[in-house]
Design a protein around this motif. Structure first.
Motif, PDB file in Angstrom:
ATOM      1  N   ASN A  67     -21.934  32.765  13.367  1.00 53.56           N
ATOM      2  CA  ASN A  67     -21.512  33.789  12.395  1.00 53.56           C
ATOM      3  C   ASN A  67     -20.245  34.516  12.830  1.00 53.56           C
ATOM      4  O   ASN A  67     -19.857  35.502  12.205  1.00 53.56           O
ATOM      5  N   ALA A  68     -19.615  34.033  13.913  1.00 52.42           N
ATOM      6  CA  ALA A  68     -18.346  34.650  14.324  1.00 52.42           C
ATOM      7  C   ALA A  68     -17.225  34.135  13.427  1.00 52.42           C
ATOM      8  O   ALA A  68     -17.166  32.948  13.118  1.00 52.42           O
ATOM      9  N   MET A  69     -16.364  35.041  12.993  1.00 51.28           N
ATOM     10  CA  MET A  69     -15.280  34.641  12.093  1.00 51.28           C
ATOM     11  C   MET A  69     -14.013  35.390  12.473  1.00 51.28           C
ATOM     12  O   MET A  69     -14.068  36.526  12.957  1.00 51.28           O
ATOM     13  N   THR A  82      -5.152  39.702  13.789  1.00 48.34           N
ATOM     14  CA  THR A  82      -6.438  39.015  13.670  1.00 48.34           C
ATOM     15  C   THR A  82      -7.359  39.456  14.790  1.00 48.34           C
ATOM     16  O   THR A  82      -6.902  39.931  15.831  1.00 48.34           O
ATOM     17  N   ARG A  83      -8.641  39.277  14.573  1.00 51.50           N
ATOM     18  CA  ARG A  83      -9.657  39.528  15.598  1.00 51.50           C
ATOM     19  C   ARG A  83     -10.942  38.851  15.113  1.00 51.50           C
ATOM     20  O   ARG A  83     -11.052  38.484  13.940  1.00 51.50           O
ATOM     21  N   THR A  84     -11.909  38.699  16.035  1.00 53.50           N
ATOM     22  CA  THR A  84     -13.196  38.111  15.671  1.00 53.50           C
ATOM     23  C   THR A  84     -14.160  39.212  15.267  1.00 53.50           C
ATOM     24  O   THR A  84     -14.227  40.246  15.941  1.00 53.50           O
ATOM     25  N   VAL A  85     -14.900  39.000  14.192  1.00 55.28           N
ATOM     26  CA  VAL A  85     -16.016  39.890  13.853  1.00 55.28           C
ATOM     27  C   VAL A  85     -17.212  39.011  13.479  1.00 55.28           C
ATOM     28  O   VAL A  85     -17.061  37.804  13.288  1.00 55.28           O
ATOM     29  N   LEU A  86     -18.380  39.639  13.386  1.00 55.73           N
ATOM     30  CA  LEU A  86     -19.587  38.860  13.074  1.00 55.73           C
ATOM     31  C   LEU A  86     -19.982  39.044  11.611  1.00 55.73           C
ATOM     32  O   LEU A  86     -20.090  40.180  11.137  1.00 55.73           O
ATOM     33  N   LEU A  87     -20.202  37.929  10.952  1.00 56.60           N
ATOM     34  CA  LEU A  87     -20.713  37.981   9.578  1.00 56.60           C
ATOM     35  C   LEU A  87     -22.161  38.458   9.650  1.00 56.60           C
ATOM     36  O   LEU A  87     -22.973  37.884  10.373  1.00 56.60           O
ATOM     37  N   PHE A  97     -19.311  42.446   6.942  1.00 55.05           N
ATOM     38  CA  PHE A  97     -19.266  42.681   8.392  1.00 55.05           C
ATOM     39  C   PHE A  97     -19.185  44.184   8.620  1.00 55.05           C
ATOM     40  O   PHE A  97     -18.905  44.943   7.693  1.00 55.05           O
ATOM     41  N   TYR A  98     -19.425  44.591   9.862  1.00 49.99           N
ATOM     42  CA  TYR A  98     -19.472  46.024  10.190  1.00 49.99           C
ATOM     43  C   TYR A  98     -18.469  46.348  11.279  1.00 49.99           C
ATOM     44  O   TYR A  98     -18.251  45.550  12.195  1.00 49.99           O
ATOM     45  N   THR A  99     -17.915  47.542  11.181  1.00 48.97           N
ATOM     46  CA  THR A  99     -16.912  47.929  12.174  1.00 48.97           C
ATOM     47  C   THR A  99     -16.639  49.424  12.107  1.00 48.97           C
ATOM     48  O   THR A  99     -17.304  50.159  11.371  1.00 48.97           O
ATOM     49  N   ASN A 100     -15.641  49.837  12.887  1.00 47.45           N
ATOM     50  CA  ASN A 100     -15.204  51.233  12.902  1.00 47.45           C
ATOM     51  C   ASN A 100     -14.079  51.384  11.875  1.00 47.45           C
ATOM     52  O   ASN A 100     -13.075  50.678  11.947  1.00 47.45           O
ATOM     53  N   TYR A 101     -14.272  52.299  10.921  1.00 49.27           N
ATOM     54  CA  TYR A 101     -13.283  52.447   9.838  1.00 49.27           C
ATOM     55  C   TYR A 101     -11.937  53.004  10.332  1.00 49.27           C
ATOM     56  O   TYR A 101     -10.941  52.912   9.633  1.00 49.27           O
ATOM     57  N   ARG A 104      -7.903  49.657  14.155  1.00 52.01           N
ATOM     58  CA  ARG A 104      -6.675  49.079  13.592  1.00 52.01           C
ATOM     59  C   ARG A 104      -6.972  48.353  12.283  1.00 52.01           C
ATOM     60  O   ARG A 104      -6.303  48.539  11.278  1.00 52.01           O
ATOM     61  N   LYS A 105      -8.039  47.521  12.299  1.00 46.39           N
ATOM     62  CA  LYS A 105      -8.366  46.772  11.080  1.00 46.39           C
ATOM     63  C   LYS A 105      -8.719  47.720   9.938  1.00 46.39           C
ATOM     64  O   LYS A 105      -8.358  47.509   8.795  1.00 46.39           O
ATOM     65  N   GLY A 106      -9.435  48.811  10.293  1.00 46.51           N
ATOM     66  CA  GLY A 106      -9.828  49.793   9.285  1.00 46.51           C
ATOM     67  C   GLY A 106      -8.599  50.457   8.667  1.00 46.51           C
ATOM     68  O   GLY A 106      -8.521  50.621   7.449  1.00 46.51           O
ATOM     69  N   PRO A 161     -13.872  55.145  20.445  1.00 48.70           N
ATOM     70  CA  PRO A 161     -12.819  55.359  19.436  1.00 48.70           C
ATOM     71  C   PRO A 161     -12.051  54.039  19.255  1.00 48.70           C
ATOM     72  O   PRO A 161     -10.930  53.886  19.740  1.00 48.70           O
ATOM     73  N   GLN A 162     -12.679  53.080  18.610  1.00 51.36           N
ATOM     74  CA  GLN A 162     -12.195  51.689  18.604  1.00 51.36           C
ATOM     75  C   GLN A 162     -10.694  51.599  18.308  1.00 51.36           C
ATOM     76  O   GLN A 162     -10.208  52.223  17.369  1.00 51.36           O
ATOM     77  N   SER A 163     -10.018  50.808  19.108  1.00 47.89           N
ATOM     78  CA  SER A 163      -8.584  50.480  19.004  1.00 47.89           C
ATOM     79  C   SER A 163      -7.664  51.560  19.571  1.00 47.89           C
ATOM     80  O   SER A 163      -6.451  51.371  19.599  1.00 47.89           O
ATOM     81  N   GLU A 164      -8.226  52.698  20.020  1.00 43.56           N
ATOM     82  CA  GLU A 164      -7.361  53.729  20.617  1.00 43.56           C
ATOM     83  C   GLU A 164      -7.181  53.461  22.109  1.00 43.56           C
ATOM     84  O   GLU A 164      -8.043  52.866  22.748  1.00 43.56           O
TER      85      GLU A 164
HETATM   86  C1  LIG Z   1     -17.696  37.135  19.169  1.00 42.01           C
HETATM   87  C2  LIG Z   1     -17.142  38.502  18.828  1.00 42.01           C
HETATM   88  C3  LIG Z   1     -17.746  39.243  17.836  1.00 42.01           C
HETATM   89  C4  LIG Z   1     -17.248  40.500  17.492  1.00 42.01           C
HETATM   90  N1  LIG Z   1     -17.842  41.166  16.459  1.00 42.01           N
HETATM   91  C5  LIG Z   1     -17.322  42.355  16.076  1.00 42.01           C
HETATM   92  C6  LIG Z   1     -17.861  43.021  14.919  1.00 42.01           C
HETATM   93  O1  LIG Z   1     -18.764  42.528  14.228  1.00 42.01           O
HETATM   94  N2  LIG Z   1     -17.318  44.236  14.600  1.00 42.01           N
HETATM   95  C7  LIG Z   1     -16.289  44.800  15.320  1.00 42.01           C
HETATM   96  O2  LIG Z   1     -15.867  45.905  14.980  1.00 42.01           O
HETATM   97  N3  LIG Z   1     -15.753  44.177  16.384  1.00 42.01           N
HETATM   98  C8  LIG Z   1     -16.241  42.968  16.776  1.00 42.01           C
HETATM   99  N4  LIG Z   1     -15.697  42.311  17.855  1.00 42.01           N
HETATM  100  C9  LIG Z   1     -14.541  42.936  18.545  1.00 42.01           C
HETATM  101  C10 LIG Z   1     -13.267  42.666  17.712  1.00 42.01           C
HETATM  102  O3  LIG Z   1     -12.832  41.329  17.922  1.00 42.01           O
HETATM  103  C11 LIG Z   1     -12.115  43.642  18.026  1.00 42.01           C
HETATM  104  O4  LIG Z   1     -11.841  43.666  19.405  1.00 42.01           O
HETATM  105  C12 LIG Z   1     -12.432  45.060  17.560  1.00 42.01           C
HETATM  106  O5  LIG Z   1     -13.102  45.092  16.324  1.00 42.01           O
HETATM  107  C13 LIG Z   1     -11.137  45.881  17.436  1.00 42.01           C
HETATM  108  O6  LIG Z   1     -10.273  45.224  16.546  1.00 42.01           O
HETATM  109  P1  LIG Z   1      -9.002  45.958  15.889  1.00 42.01           P
HETATM  110  O7  LIG Z   1      -8.364  46.792  16.983  1.00 42.01           O
HETATM  111  O8  LIG Z   1      -8.113  44.868  15.417  1.00 42.01           O
HETATM  112  O9  LIG Z   1      -9.505  46.819  14.754  1.00 42.01           O
HETATM  113  C14 LIG Z   1     -16.138  41.041  18.194  1.00 42.01           C
HETATM  114  C15 LIG Z   1     -15.531  40.289  19.201  1.00 42.01           C
HETATM  115  C16 LIG Z   1     -16.031  39.032  19.495  1.00 42.01           C
HETATM  116  C17 LIG Z   1     -15.328  38.220  20.569  1.00 42.01           C
END
Ligand SMILES: Cc1cc2nc3c(=O)[nH]c(=O)nc-3n(C[C@H](O)[C@H](O)[C@H](O)COP(=O)(O)O)c2cc1C
Length: 234
Positions: A67-69, A82-87, A97-101, A104-106, A161-164
């Protein structure tokens, strides 16, 4: 580093127009289940999969998270990242997918809601690409998922504080310990954390074939909600 000789010849499958579902989300689900190895139709198949999983875990052979994308976003000036997140779920609305709003991506998604995803399943020699527009999930849905996560991850979402830029790891761990005391019972949903849903406008299914003559099919969403399916050159 020269990787000119790094190449695979793909021969594990083929993809034909007649084998495709008219709905790319249904097609995605079929491929995802195959990638995740969960097409447990019979008891023997389930036992086989359980044994395979045990073997994989023992021998460290587990395929990477299916489920990694890769998520691509673009900032205001058109620069991609680009970065990996989980579906975490996929349904008729799209890919969640879930993350910090505030990450950077947010920030990029707030500026530009167009985004793309890629799954690569090397064991099946398959790729799925998706492009469309992104919106935040309703907070109630994000909260339901947030509370299903392990407590440590819930506190982690508050602590990071994701991405800071941060001075060191110790600061992060100290913050985590402080928050653990602050939330002795239930951890509330952080206001800047939650889900996104990518609503697909275009999807592509790629199956590796010998001699680089791969099979590719593109689905384009039409105004009436149906999908136009076309074969693309590899
Ligand atoms: C396998 C894998 C799964 C990840 N899943 C997530 C995820 O679901 N959500 C998330 O916020 N970051 C996830 N990360 C971390 C992101 O790749 C990334 O480092 C983080 O979201 C910050 O990205 P940004 O600075 O571009 O916003 C995952 C990384 C890996 C390697």
């Amino acid at each position: 580093m020269n990787l000119g000789d790094f190449r695979e010849d793909y021969r594990r499958g083929e993809l034909d127009r007649s084998g495709l579902d008219v709905n790319p989300l249904a097609q995605f689900e079929t491929w995802f289940q195959q990638a995740a190895g969960e097409r447990a139709q019979s008891r023997w198949r389930k036992i086989g999969i359980a044994l395979y999983k045990l073997w994989s875990a023992l021998g460290n052979h587990r395929p990477p998270d299916s489920n990694a994308m890769t998520l691509a976003t673009v900032d205001q000036s058109g620069k991609p990242s680009t970065r990996t997140v989980l579906l975490k779920s996929a349904d008729e609305r799209g890919f969640i997918f879930y993350t910090n709003y505030d990450s950077r991506k947010g920030r990029e998604l707030a500026e530009n809601p167009h985004a793309a995803l890629t799954f690569f399943w090397p064991e099946l020699e398959r790729q799925v690409s998706v492009a469309g527009t992104i919106a935040k999930l309703p907070a109630a849905e994000s909260a339901a998922y947030f509370h299903s996560r392990p407590r440590g991850s819930q506190i982690g979402a508050w602590a990071s504080p994701q991405s800071e830029v941060i001075p060191n790891r110790a600061m992060l761990e100290a913050k985590w310990r402080k928050l653990e005391k602050q939330f002795p019972q239930e951890v509330p949903l952080p206001p800047n954390w939650g889900g996104y849903i990518l609503w697909p406008e275009r999807m592509e299914f790629w199956q590796g074939r010998p001699s680089r003559l791969h099979d590719r099919f593109s689905y384009l969403r039409q105004a009436d909600g149906t999908w136009k399916i076309e074969r693309l050159a590899p």
